[in-house]
Scaffold this motif. Structure first.
Motif, PDB file in Angstrom:
ATOM      1  N   THR A 173       0.873  -1.435   0.131  1.00 55.81           N
ATOM      2  CA  THR A 173      -0.138  -0.018  -0.162  1.00 55.81           C
ATOM      3  C   THR A 173       0.799   1.323  -0.094  1.00 55.81           C
ATOM      4  OG1 THR A 173      -1.831  -1.417   1.213  1.00 55.81           O
ATOM      5  CG2 THR A 173      -1.864   1.204   1.229  1.00 55.81           C
ATOM      6  N   ASP A 174       0.995   2.040  -1.010  1.00 59.50           N
ATOM      7  CA  ASP A 174       1.559   3.046  -1.170  1.00 59.50           C
ATOM      8  C   ASP A 174       1.062   4.334  -0.219  1.00 59.50           C
ATOM      9  OD1 ASP A 174       3.587   2.207  -3.263  1.00 59.50           O
ATOM     10  OD2 ASP A 174       1.519   2.240  -4.289  1.00 59.50           O
ATOM     11  N   ASN A 175       2.023   4.990   0.121  1.00 58.97           N
ATOM     12  CA  ASN A 175       1.733   6.262   0.825  1.00 58.97           C
ATOM     13  C   ASN A 175       2.286   7.510   0.621  1.00 58.97           C
ATOM     14  OD1 ASN A 175       3.569   6.552   3.064  1.00 58.97           O
ATOM     15  ND2 ASN A 175       3.172   4.335   3.131  1.00 58.97           N
ATOM     16  N   ALA A 176       1.816   8.599   0.723  1.00 55.22           N
ATOM     17  CA  ALA A 176       2.606   9.858   0.489  1.00 55.22           C
ATOM     18  C   ALA A 176       2.364  10.780   1.808  1.00 55.22           C
ATOM     19  CB  ALA A 176       2.046  10.459  -0.720  1.00 55.22           C
ATOM     20  N   THR A 177       3.076  11.537   1.988  1.00 57.10           N
ATOM     21  CA  THR A 177       2.886  12.593   2.859  1.00 57.10           C
ATOM     22  C   THR A 177       2.873  14.168   2.239  1.00 57.10           C
ATOM     23  OG1 THR A 177       4.444  11.533   4.366  1.00 57.10           O
ATOM     24  CG2 THR A 177       4.100  13.546   5.080  1.00 57.10           C
ATOM     25  N   PRO A 178       1.660  14.759   2.138  1.00 53.85           N
ATOM     26  CA  PRO A 178       1.384  16.044   1.559  1.00 53.85           C
ATOM     27  C   PRO A 178       2.442  17.085   2.360  1.00 53.85           C
ATOM     28  CG  PRO A 178      -0.301  15.651   2.744  1.00 53.85           C
ATOM     29  CD  PRO A 178       0.656  14.120   3.020  1.00 53.85           C
ATOM     30  N   ALA A 179       2.646  18.334   1.425  1.00 48.75           N
ATOM     31  CA  ALA A 179       3.332  19.103   2.166  1.00 48.75           C
ATOM     32  C   ALA A 179       2.954  19.912   3.445  1.00 48.75           C
ATOM     33  CB  ALA A 179       3.397  20.237   1.020  1.00 48.75           C
ATOM     34  N   SER A 180       1.546  19.812   3.399  1.00 46.32           N
ATOM     35  CA  SER A 180       0.832  20.294   4.670  1.00 46.32           C
ATOM     36  C   SER A 180       0.987  19.682   5.859  1.00 46.32           C
ATOM     37  CB  SER A 180      -0.655  20.334   4.534  1.00 46.32           C
ATOM     38  OG  SER A 180      -1.086  19.015   4.464  1.00 46.32           O
ATOM     39  N   MET A 181       1.648  18.298   5.603  1.00 48.84           N
ATOM     40  CA  MET A 181       2.183  17.562   6.692  1.00 48.84           C
ATOM     41  C   MET A 181       3.686  17.572   6.895  1.00 48.84           C
ATOM     42  SD  MET A 181      -0.405  16.269   8.359  1.00 48.84           S
ATOM     43  CE  MET A 181      -2.186  16.129   8.296  1.00 48.84           C
ATOM     44  N   THR A 182       4.621  17.774   6.106  1.00 44.99           N
ATOM     45  CA  THR A 182       5.929  17.719   6.316  1.00 44.99           C
ATOM     46  C   THR A 182       6.279  19.291   6.816  1.00 44.99           C
ATOM     47  OG1 THR A 182       6.342  18.659   3.845  1.00 44.99           O
ATOM     48  CG2 THR A 182       6.202  16.175   4.074  1.00 44.99           C
ATOM     49  N   GLY A 183       5.447  20.077   6.634  1.00 51.01           N
ATOM     50  CA  GLY A 183       5.970  21.297   7.100  1.00 51.01           C
ATOM     51  C   GLY A 183       6.992  22.082   6.304  1.00 51.01           C
ATOM     52  N   ARG A 184       7.180  21.604   5.033  1.00 50.39           N
ATOM     53  CA  ARG A 184       7.852  22.050   4.140  1.00 50.39           C
ATOM     54  C   ARG A 184       7.281  22.369   2.670  1.00 50.39           C
ATOM     55  NH1 ARG A 184      10.220  19.594   7.809  1.00 50.39           N
ATOM     56  NH2 ARG A 184      12.337  19.861   8.391  1.00 50.39           N
ATOM     57  N   SER A 185       7.918  22.960   1.616  1.00 53.59           N
ATOM     58  CA  SER A 185       7.162  23.335   0.569  1.00 53.59           C
ATOM     59  C   SER A 185       7.041  22.260  -0.306  1.00 53.59           C
ATOM     60  CB  SER A 185       8.054  24.376  -0.160  1.00 53.59           C
ATOM     61  OG  SER A 185       9.183  24.020  -0.449  1.00 53.59           O
ATOM     62  N   TYR A 186       7.425  21.044  -0.120  1.00 52.02           N
ATOM     63  CA  TYR A 186       7.090  19.868  -0.745  1.00 52.02           C
ATOM     64  C   TYR A 186       6.562  18.794   0.027  1.00 52.02           C
ATOM     65  CZ  TYR A 186      11.653  18.922   1.188  1.00 52.02           C
ATOM     66  OH  TYR A 186      12.661  18.457   2.404  1.00 52.02           O
ATOM     67  N   GLY A 187       5.821  17.744  -0.573  1.00 49.43           N
ATOM     68  CA  GLY A 187       5.587  16.605   0.184  1.00 49.43           C
ATOM     69  C   GLY A 187       6.434  15.556  -0.567  1.00 49.43           C
ATOM     70  N   VAL A 188       6.331  14.297   0.395  1.00 57.73           N
ATOM     71  CA  VAL A 188       7.094  13.029  -0.113  1.00 57.73           C
ATOM     72  C   VAL A 188       6.218  11.834  -0.519  1.00 57.73           C
ATOM     73  CG1 VAL A 188       8.838  11.593   0.802  1.00 57.73           C
ATOM     74  CG2 VAL A 188       8.803  13.531   1.563  1.00 57.73           C
ATOM     75  N   ALA A 189       6.361  11.609  -1.464  1.00 58.22           N
ATOM     76  CA  ALA A 189       5.651  10.247  -2.028  1.00 58.22           C
ATOM     77  C   ALA A 189       6.419   9.036  -2.082  1.00 58.22           C
ATOM     78  CB  ALA A 189       5.004  10.473  -3.337  1.00 58.22           C
ATOM     79  N   LYS A 190       6.108   7.829  -1.970  1.00 56.55           N
ATOM     80  CA  LYS A 190       6.740   6.723  -1.959  1.00 56.55           C
ATOM     81  C   LYS A 190       6.134   5.750  -2.946  1.00 56.55           C
ATOM     82  CE  LYS A 190       6.732   7.333   3.003  1.00 56.55           C
ATOM     83  NZ  LYS A 190       6.123   7.032   4.221  1.00 56.55           N
ATOM     84  N   LEU A 191       7.036   5.367  -3.762  1.00 55.80           N
ATOM     85  CA  LEU A 191       6.738   4.411  -4.939  1.00 55.80           C
ATOM     86  C   LEU A 191       7.740   3.219  -4.997  1.00 55.80           C
ATOM     87  CD1 LEU A 191       6.850   6.972  -7.611  1.00 55.80           C
ATOM     88  CD2 LEU A 191       4.727   6.331  -6.426  1.00 55.80           C
ATOM     89  N   THR A 192       7.244   2.097  -5.578  1.00 63.63           N
ATOM     90  CA  THR A 192       8.034   0.899  -5.747  1.00 63.63           C
ATOM     91  C   THR A 192       8.603   0.698  -7.310  1.00 63.63           C
ATOM     92  OG1 THR A 192       6.714  -0.850  -6.210  1.00 63.63           O
ATOM     93  CG2 THR A 192       7.111  -0.177  -4.085  1.00 63.63           C
ATOM     94  N   ARG A 193       9.687   0.283  -7.386  1.00 60.03           N
ATOM     95  CA  ARG A 193       9.855  -0.247  -8.837  1.00 60.03           C
ATOM     96  C   ARG A 193       8.775  -0.871  -9.577  1.00 60.03           C
ATOM     97  NH1 ARG A 193      15.586  -2.744  -9.730  1.00 60.03           N
ATOM     98  NH2 ARG A 193      15.104  -1.707 -11.895  1.00 60.03           N
ATOM     99  N   GLY A 194       7.850  -1.534  -8.986  1.00 61.23           N
ATOM    100  CA  GLY A 194       6.819  -2.116  -9.542  1.00 61.23           C
ATOM    101  C   GLY A 194       5.790  -1.187 -10.038  1.00 61.23           C
ATOM    102  N   ASP A 195       5.760  -0.012  -9.171  1.00 59.16           N
ATOM    103  CA  ASP A 195       4.900   1.111  -9.470  1.00 59.16           C
ATOM    104  C   ASP A 195       4.902   1.742 -10.669  1.00 59.16           C
ATOM    105  OD1 ASP A 195       3.536   0.253  -6.969  1.00 59.16           O
ATOM    106  OD2 ASP A 195       4.379   1.801  -5.857  1.00 59.16           O
ATOM    107  N   VAL A 196       6.373   1.914 -11.090  1.00 51.84           N
ATOM    108  CA  VAL A 196       6.972   2.731 -12.032  1.00 51.84           C
ATOM    109  C   VAL A 196       6.098   2.777 -13.421  1.00 51.84           C
ATOM    110  CG1 VAL A 196       8.741   3.308 -13.761  1.00 51.84           C
ATOM    111  CG2 VAL A 196       9.205   3.117 -11.052  1.00 51.84           C
ATOM    112  N   PRO A 197       5.933   1.502 -13.937  1.00 52.50           N
ATOM    113  CA  PRO A 197       5.067   1.258 -15.213  1.00 52.50           C
ATOM    114  C   PRO A 197       3.678   1.743 -15.239  1.00 52.50           C
ATOM    115  CG  PRO A 197       6.343  -0.517 -14.651  1.00 52.50           C
ATOM    116  CD  PRO A 197       6.199   0.104 -13.585  1.00 52.50           C
TER     117      PRO A 197
END
Lengths: 522, 236
Positions: A173-197
């Motif tokens: 189950t992929d997940n991401a942290t939006p910028a509103s939660m990182t406290g920075r101007s960017y969020g962080v997304a996590k992906l696997t190589r299997g997700d890339v295509p």
């Protein structure tokens, strides 16, 4: 050409036609040219220039690996290219719409295999509910971004960071942290190589990370459940030190102020979800948004989203034919995209409420009262409220003498007086101890994970079930709230004061909230 | 005579501080003074004006600026349902952007039932929930009764999940549990109420009183167990 020289070139933007990448080499297997550490390409895959990187017109996405060893360098950049191609070809999703305005920076980080010693601590962990989850230390990602910016790419200012895991494992189950939660101007997304295509996962997860979108779909089993049921946890909220001492003590008297955990989770700057089918609570010129379809943030009821099949939805619970998945966006999502890519706010910040003290509150002592403002766009990533215009009104008795012949009388009329002040927003947080949630800490864990709270006090919220953790290891959630506080002078005894507010988001002024009152006794 | 004047002044002064001002310009009946009280009257007026100006001084010294606005409309802030005829939009803003007093509960119920626009009726239910008073909680539960709001009314869809007993040993929790067996709820409402009761139980480590549970139908008890399991595990 060494890297420090490249940095200088990038900083100066001196060589517009020169591709912006570091020392290059030819991959012996793929026959392709790669940067030693990083390369930058446009959304269409063509190399970007130093001038492009320095241009504020472009929006950047940084892609970094975890679990890729030195010999996987070529594989990472091959995946990077595939990811960029997929993002640019995702129908009418944001990454395809704005392909020409996007720059992708692939930055290689040699790492141990996935596990505790991998780059950013990336590993595949058990998901609290189903299958597996992607885990990392967000702080390590933030530190790396800062390090790259200071040492190699001064022009780096990503809208989102994607961390690519060197795994093809299924059931993640992929997940991401939006910028509103990182406290920075960017969020962080996590992906696997299997997700890339996948043409879906990249734009969807990066949609969370870069555009602050929440999921509009409904979790199986939650079809009839309503997010407002979670408000039974609201009394467990503690106001932290970001609030005035007065409000901390009064606010913890649950019932004097109107704050709700459902608002903190689902109506807190993530503009594509609302807790009402008509999110605007005040009348702003030319504005009347409608969110007719119920569902989102896992829950089938109590959350609402706009009509229009889109990237953040799925086909599981459909209220109508245009309430499904599509490589497209709803009108509100589209407004956010336009604002994120350089436009001005598409609407006023008008999801507002006078949140207390409750109307007519009679127990106000002292010459100052603390009022609380609810603003659903206070933490909007792209058009946050710049300031609040707060008005305070009262009836002033204007005394005068009247004469009846030689007889003086004195009497008065009530004159309405109003004072106004601009109040600038301050980050305000609340704490919720997972230990205080007892039996439904797991549920709250899943909801927190869904809104992007992936790490608290070093505890990963999107993996190991809280119910399997020792009591002492359970974290305290610290959540940025959509509430603002200001003090208002109330110097007269036995007087009813009235107040209301509106917002300015840098482009549009909202309408006024209704008048609320409190009563100054003594 | 001086005593009369002093008493008169005192009464007026007391009126000036002891009552919240009315919301309309309504001069009070003049207080009669004596011929030789001109100076006293002027002093009294000056004193009152100084005292009343203190608020304006206080707000200005705190960085506020005096501005001109229209005063609150009494009917709007009182959530007068008669405004539904021609000022429904204003009523909706007041409902959606403030927290009403418990005294407004009858008006909120009336608006929830008779507002012409869905968003007004829904805002009335939301406002009822925000009152946060035991009476408003009972009013919400009553809205789920037969004939109150139609089962497919969008305003009704938001009612069930806003019903939050303070604890499972609160008699109101028993009332809510009994409604689960009343046959007046939709399936979604039944599940939402049961889910809320389950969450409260898990939050507090409690169950409904044994007598309450015993009086429930087996299917309702089973539903409560299912919802407790769902709330515990976060998946079905």
């Amino acid at each position: 050409m060494n890297r420090s020289l490249i940095s200088l070139i990038v900083l100066a933007g001196a060589f517009a036609a020169r591709p912006a990448h570091a020392q290059q080499y030819v991959d012996p297997n793929l026959g392709d040219v790669f940067a030693l550490n990083w390369k930058c390409v446009h959304g269409n895959g063509t190399p970007c220039t130093s001038q492009d990187l320095a241009s504020p017109w472009y929006r950047q996405v940084l892609v970094m690996p975890t679990g890729f060893e030195e010999q996987d360098r070529g594989a990472f950049f091959a995946d990077f290219d595939t990811l960029v191609r997929g993002l640019g070809a995702s129908g009418n999703a944001w990454s395809a719409q704005k392909r020409d305005q996007l720059l992708y920076v692939g930055y290689f980080v040699a790492s141990d295999p996935l596990g505790p010693t991998a780059a950013f601590g990336g590993y595949v962990a058990a998901h609290p509910v189903r299958g597996y989850a992607l885990s990392l230390h967000n702080d390590a990602v933030y530190a790396k971004v800062e390090s790259i910016r200071t040492s190699e790419l001064p022009a780096l200012r990503p809208l989102a960071v994607a961390v690519l895991y060197n795994t093809f494992a299924p059931d993640i189950t992929d997940n991401a942290t939006p910028a509103s939660m990182t406290g920075r101007s960017y969020g962080v997304a996590k992906l696997t190589r299997g997700d890339v295509p996948s043409p879906y996962i990249g734009p969807h997860e990066l949609g969370h990370a870069s555009l602050n979108f929440l999921d509009e779909y409904v979790e199986k089993g939650f079809e009839s459940l309503n997010v407002h049921s979670l408000d039974i946890a609201t009394p467990l909220i503690d106001f932290d030190g970001t609030w005035s001492g007065a409000l901390q003590s009064i606010g913890n008297l649950f019932g004097v102020y109107d704050y709700n955990i459902s608002e903190i989770l689902a109506a807190n700057g993530n503009a594509n979800i609302s807790l009402s089918s008509m999110p605007s609570t005040v009348s702003s010129p030319g504005q009347a948004q409608s969110y007719p379809y119920e569902g989102g943030l896992l829950f089938g009821r109590g959350t609402y989203h706009m009509a229009g099949s889109n990237l953040m939805n799925n086909d599981y619970v459909m209220r109508a034919g245009d309430d499904a998945f599509a490589y497209a966006h709803s009108p509100e999502q589209q407004q956010i995209i336009e604002t994120a890519f350089g436009g001005t706010a598409g609407r006023a910040n008008d999801r507002l409420r006078n949140a207390g003290p409750i109307n007519g509150w009679p127990l106000v002592f002292g010459s100052t009262t603390h009022v609380m403002l609810y603003d659903g766009d206070k933490n909007n990533e792209f058009h946050p409220t710049q300031y609040y215009v707060v008005q305070l009104g009262w009836w002033e008795r204007k005394w005068y003498i009247v004469w009846a012949g030689f007889v003086p009388y004195w009497t008065y009329v009530d004159v309405w007086k109003t004072a106004q002040k601009n109040v600038y927003p301050t980050a305000r947080y609340v704490d919720i101890k997972a230990t205080s949630l007892y039996g439904f800490a797991n549920l709250m864990q899943v909801v927190m994970c869904s809104v992007g709270v992936t790490e608290v006090d070093g505890v990963k919220t999107c993996e190991q079930s809280f119910s399997e953790m020792s009591y002492s290891a359970l974290p305290t959630f610290k959540l940025k709230t959509p509430y603002e506080e200001t003090d208002v002078p109330a110097s007269q005894w036995f007087t009813t004061y009235w107040w209301r507010f509106s917002t300015w988001n840098g482009t549009k002024q909202s309408g006024w909230t209704g008048w609320s009152s409190f009563y100054r006794s003594f | 005579m001086l005593l009369v004047i002093a008493c008169g002044s005192a009464v007026v002064a007391l009126r000036a501080v002891a009552e919240p001002p009315p919301v309309s310009h309504k001069p009070v009946a003049p207080v009669r003074a004596s011929f030789d009280a001109t100076k006293i009257a002027r002093n009294a007026v000056a004193q009152q004006d100084r005292a009343n100006a203190a608020q304006a001084d206080a707000v200005q010294s705190a960085g506020w600026s005096l501005v001109e606005t229209a005063p609150p409309d009494e009917r709007v802030v009182a959530l007068d349902p008669s405004l539904l005829t021609d000022r429904e939009a204003e009523l909706r803003v007041q409902l959606a952007s403030t927290v009403p007093l418990p005294t407004a509960i009858p008006n909120l119920i009336a608006i929830a039932k008779s507002g012409a626009r869905t968003e007004t009726r829904t805002a009335a239910v939301d406002a009822l929930a925000r009152v946060g008073d035991p009476l408003s909680q009972r009013a919400l539960l009553a809205l789920l009764g037969n004939g109150r709001l139609a089962a497919d009314d969008p305003a009704r869809l938001v009612v069930a999940a806003r019903i939050h007993p303070t604890a499972l040993d609160d008699p109101f929790a028993t009332e809510v549990a009994q409604v689960l067996d009343a046959g007046t709820l939709t399936t979604a409402e039944t599940q939402q109420l049961a889910f809320t009761l389950a969450l409260i139980g898990l939050r507090d480590g409690m169950t409904l009183p044994p007598a309450t549970l015993a009086a429930l139908s087996p299917s309702t008890r089973q539903l409560l167990d299912q919802m407790t399991a769902l709330a515990k595990s976060a998946h079905r």
